[in-house]
Design an enzyme around this catalytic site. Sequence first.
Site, short mmCIF file in Angstrom:
data_model
loop_
_atom_site.label_atom_id
_atom_site.label_comp_id
_atom_site.label_asym_id
_atom_site.label_seq_id
_atom_site.Cartn_x
_atom_site.Cartn_y
_atom_site.Cartn_z
NE ARG A 125 -9.67 3.66 0.57
CZ ARG A 125 -8.35 3.58 0.46
NH1 ARG A 125 -7.81 2.68 -0.34
NH2 ARG A 125 -7.58 4.38 1.14
N GLY A 147 0.30 0.24 3.20
CA GLY A 147 0.16 -0.16 1.80
C GLY A 147 1.05 0.73 0.96
CG ASN A 148 1.44 1.38 -3.30
OD1 ASN A 148 2.66 1.29 -3.35
ND2 ASN A 148 0.63 0.65 -4.04
CE LYS A 207 -5.26 -4.30 -2.05
NZ LYS A 207 -4.71 -3.52 -0.99
CG ASP A 228 -10.24 6.09 2.94
OD1 ASP A 228 -11.10 5.20 2.74
OD2 ASP A 228 -9.02 5.92 2.77
P1 ADP Z 1 -2.53 0.22 -2.09
O1 ADP Z 1 -2.20 1.21 -1.02
O2 ADP Z 1 -2.24 0.70 -3.48
O3 ADP Z 1 -3.88 -0.44 -1.93
P2 ADP Z 1 -1.44 -2.30 -1.06
O4 ADP Z 1 -2.19 -2.25 0.23
O5 ADP Z 1 -1.75 -3.42 -1.99
O6 ADP Z 1 -1.46 -0.96 -1.88
O7 ADP Z 1 0.12 -2.39 -0.67
C1 ADP Z 1 1.11 -2.36 -1.64
C2 ADP Z 1 2.44 -2.52 -0.93
O8 ADP Z 1 2.48 -3.80 -0.26
C3 ADP Z 1 3.62 -2.50 -1.92
O9 ADP Z 1 4.67 -1.71 -1.37
C4 ADP Z 1 4.01 -3.96 -1.96
O10 ADP Z 1 5.39 -4.14 -2.26
C5 ADP Z 1 3.73 -4.38 -0.52
N1 ADP Z 1 3.70 -5.85 -0.39
C6 ADP Z 1 2.86 -6.74 -0.95
N2 ADP Z 1 3.23 -8.01 -0.64
C7 ADP Z 1 4.35 -7.92 0.14
C8 ADP Z 1 5.22 -8.85 0.79
N3 ADP Z 1 5.03 -10.16 0.69
N4 ADP Z 1 6.25 -8.37 1.51
C9 ADP Z 1 6.47 -7.04 1.62
N5 ADP Z 1 5.69 -6.11 1.02
C10 ADP Z 1 4.65 -6.53 0.30
#
Ligand code: ADP
Length: 336
Positions: free
Chosen positions: A90, A208-209, A14, A147
Amino acid sequence: MNVLVINCGSSSLKYQLIDLETEKNLVAGNISRIGMEGTEHAHEAAGAKKKEPAKAADHLEAVGLVLKEVIEDEGVPIRKVSELGAVAHRVGHGGEKYHGPVIIDDEVKTEIKRLIPLMPLHHPAMLAGIEACQKALPEVPHVAVFDTAFHGTIPEEAAVYGLPYELYKKGIRKFGFHGNSHEYVAAKAAEFLETPLHRLNIITCHLGNGCSVCAIERGRSIDTSMGFGPLPGLIMGTRVGDLDPGVIRYLMDSEGLTIAQVDDILNKKSGLLGLSGKSPDMREVLDAAEAGDARALLAIKVFCYRVKFYIGAYTAAMGGADAIVFTGGIGQNSRG
Ligand code: ADP
């Protein structure tokens, strides 16, 4: 001054280009599913939103896409590299050494590398992002923002494990992660509630992930669900979350696994992926559950139960909560 903010997750990058004087976001974007099928590049500049398929086999290629958009393309906000004041990265773990942002030099990179065993999914991606950006922008200062820093206020009774005390003295304790996210969304919630942060008890859920919950008492982190590393707490995309440590020994004895193999299971093959057998990506797990897949439904139930469990625990720890905040890809987008 314009600052490019880079946040490399395990499968995403991001970024935002921020004008610090006006506090305006000039460009914002997200490259998701890096190194997987169906990499996507969503971005927004001058009010125009776009989402398109992209090619990024790794974080180096993803950084190339970002720099093209921020500096090289026609009509981009920055025409010269000299207009970029800094790149803020980050970084997951500052260990016991870093309690605030630092300019990234070789010593800082060595420390981030040394901490890879504590953040096996994140630090390699974050380092790749730092190195790619430094290579592309050698004349710009690069700053690491950790973090772990926000959780420096967690009191001893919540930070210390029930291990022999000497191990605590050797640095084995709860550090906590996602601090920048928890701190930011708590401040935003206070703004939204039109109440000073120091008068609120807030529970923030970064989903998130990677996923974690934080208890923020009067603006200070007093507990969080991740620990020494980012493995404990909630069920995550591929990480196990809380687990009886006895299972590790049992798996080694009964399945003949090495510690590296067990570690691989706990970090890369568990969580939503391990439970559903389908995907670490919540959207795909939700789709599978909707189509009637019982394991995907179980994965979602386990995920939600664990979030509920921590919200209950932190409500008790703070003697009540004024607000519960959800953020991260799942927290922001899924109402499920
Ligand atoms: P990271 O931790 O890698 O930064 P993100 O914060 O982008 O990841 O989160 C990724 C997660 O968010 C994935 O599991 C993705 O499927 C989920 N996600 C994104 N959009 C949606 C949605 N509309 N509904 C449910 N889960 C979502």
